[in-house]
Design an enzyme around this catalytic site. Structure first.
Site, PDB file in Angstrom:
ATOM      1  N   ASP A  92       0.839  -1.198   0.000  1.00 18.33           N
ATOM      2  CA  ASP A  92       0.000   0.000   0.000  1.00 18.33           C
ATOM      3  C   ASP A  92       0.873   1.247   0.000  1.00 18.33           C
ATOM      4  OD1 ASP A  92      -2.321   1.482   0.035  1.00 18.33           O
ATOM      5  OD2 ASP A  92      -3.127   0.546   1.855  1.00 18.33           O
ATOM      6  N   ALA A  94       1.389   5.605   0.818  1.00 22.28           N
ATOM      7  CA  ALA A  94       1.284   6.487   1.980  1.00 22.28           C
ATOM      8  C   ALA A  94       1.316   7.927   1.498  1.00 22.28           C
ATOM      9  CB  ALA A  94       2.418   6.235   2.968  1.00 22.28           C
ATOM     10  N   LYS A 112      -2.115   8.194   5.995  1.00 21.32           N
ATOM     11  CA  LYS A 112      -2.785   7.701   4.804  1.00 21.32           C
ATOM     12  C   LYS A 112      -4.199   8.271   4.769  1.00 21.32           C
ATOM     13  CE  LYS A 112      -2.548   3.370   3.803  1.00 21.32           C
ATOM     14  NZ  LYS A 112      -2.385   3.737   2.349  1.00 21.32           N
ATOM     15  N   GLY A 113      -4.850   8.127   3.621  1.00 19.05           N
ATOM     16  CA  GLY A 113      -6.228   8.574   3.510  1.00 19.05           C
ATOM     17  C   GLY A 113      -6.461   9.621   2.450  1.00 19.05           C
ATOM     18  N   GLY A 115      -6.790   9.159  -0.586  1.00 21.99           N
ATOM     19  CA  GLY A 115      -7.800   8.612  -1.485  1.00 21.99           C
ATOM     20  C   GLY A 115      -9.074   8.206  -0.786  1.00 21.99           C
ATOM     21  N   GLU A 121      -8.187   0.187   4.141  1.00 21.45           N
ATOM     22  CA  GLU A 121      -6.748  -0.051   4.061  1.00 21.45           C
ATOM     23  C   GLU A 121      -6.184  -0.478   5.416  1.00 21.45           C
ATOM     24  OE1 GLU A 121      -5.326   2.997   0.520  1.00 21.45           O
ATOM     25  OE2 GLU A 121      -5.628   3.782   2.542  1.00 21.45           O
ATOM     26  N   LYS A 139       7.202  11.784  -0.260  1.00 24.36           N
ATOM     27  CA  LYS A 139       6.360  11.374   0.863  1.00 24.36           C
ATOM     28  C   LYS A 139       7.149  11.240   2.169  1.00 24.36           C
ATOM     29  CE  LYS A 139       2.814  10.958  -1.858  1.00 24.36           C
ATOM     30  NZ  LYS A 139       3.415  11.180  -3.187  1.00 24.36           N
TER      31      LYS A 139
END
Length: 241
Positions: A92, A94, A112-113, A115, A121, A139
């Site tokens: 995944d 970040a 995260k978040g 999207g 997730e 990032k």
């Protein structure tokens, strides 16, 4: 509030690096976002070449991409539970990774978040035996300081916003880009993007947000990542916990 940053080539290197760690017979959590999409596409190539895996999607978008890439899918309930195979590995992206102030990359807490898929997730990433984060250098940060996305029950939006302010944050309802009104997650929640400035104690803030009534899930991922693959223009840097 999707994040922008590194080049597509850097993201592709990171995603493909993590996809190459997947072994035959594994159940793999499939993350959401542009960098995780490269991992899904590479897994699809490996499936086409004979790799036997099953995927667990974290969003409608990752499910659709996995289907297009020919990756067999199972639901989270099928993967986790009594007599279930479990999730061997999750891959995944970040929005931000705390790497500390040293010269060497580290595996720290994440935000995260971007999207709006962080609730699913976190379920998948936390259930996995190994969680691989894929990212580009934009990032990385010494200390987390991006806004923290919080998925909230629609009727609890005001109460959660008040609790965020009491915790030192400033909440903003995330609005949709191509329609009137707010962003609504795949599971029917609204998203508050909450600015706290530099987050020196992410564990404490995560506990505070988790204990707030009306919060479905927040975007602080603390103590979950096992490896971070950071793609650059020429290579991939991998840090492991």
């Amino acid at each position: 509030m999707k994040t922008s940053g590194g080049s597509d080539a850097a993201k592709r290197r990171a995603g493909e690096s993590a996809a190459e760690t997947v072994d035959d017979g594994e159940v793999v959590g499939l993350g959401t976002g542009s960098t995780a999409a490269h991992a899904i596409r590479r897994l699809g190539d490996r499936v086409d070449a004979g790799l036997d895996v099953r995927g667990v999607a974290t969003s409608f978008a990752s499910r659709e991409l996995a289907v297009d890439c020919g990756i067999p899918l199972i639901d989270l309930d099928e993967a986790v539970g009594l007599d279930a195979p479990g999730i061997d590995r999750a891959i995944d992206g970040a929005d931000q990774i705390a790497v500390g102030r040293g010269d060497e990359p580290a595996v720290g807490p994440l935000i995260k978040g971007g999207g709006a898929a962080h609730a699913r997730e976190k379920l998948v990433d936390a259930a996995a035996d190994r969680f691989h984060v894929v990212a580009d250098p934009s990032k990385e940060a010494a200390v987390l300081d991006r806004s923290v996305p919080i998925a909230v029950l629609p009727d609890g939006r005001s109460a959660v916003a008040d609790a965020v302010r009491a915790a030192g944050g400033e909440p903003t309802l995330r609005l949709a880009e191509r329609k009137d009104g707010p962003v609504v997650t795949d599971d029917g929640q609204l998203v508050l993007d909450c600015a706290f400035g530099e987050i020196d104690a992410p564990e404490r803030l995560a506990a505070t947000l988790s204990a707030t009534p009306g919060v479905v899930e927040h975007g602080l991922f603390v103590g979950l990542a096992d490896a971070v693959h950071v793609g650059t223009e020429t290579e991939v840097r991998v840090a492991r916990r």
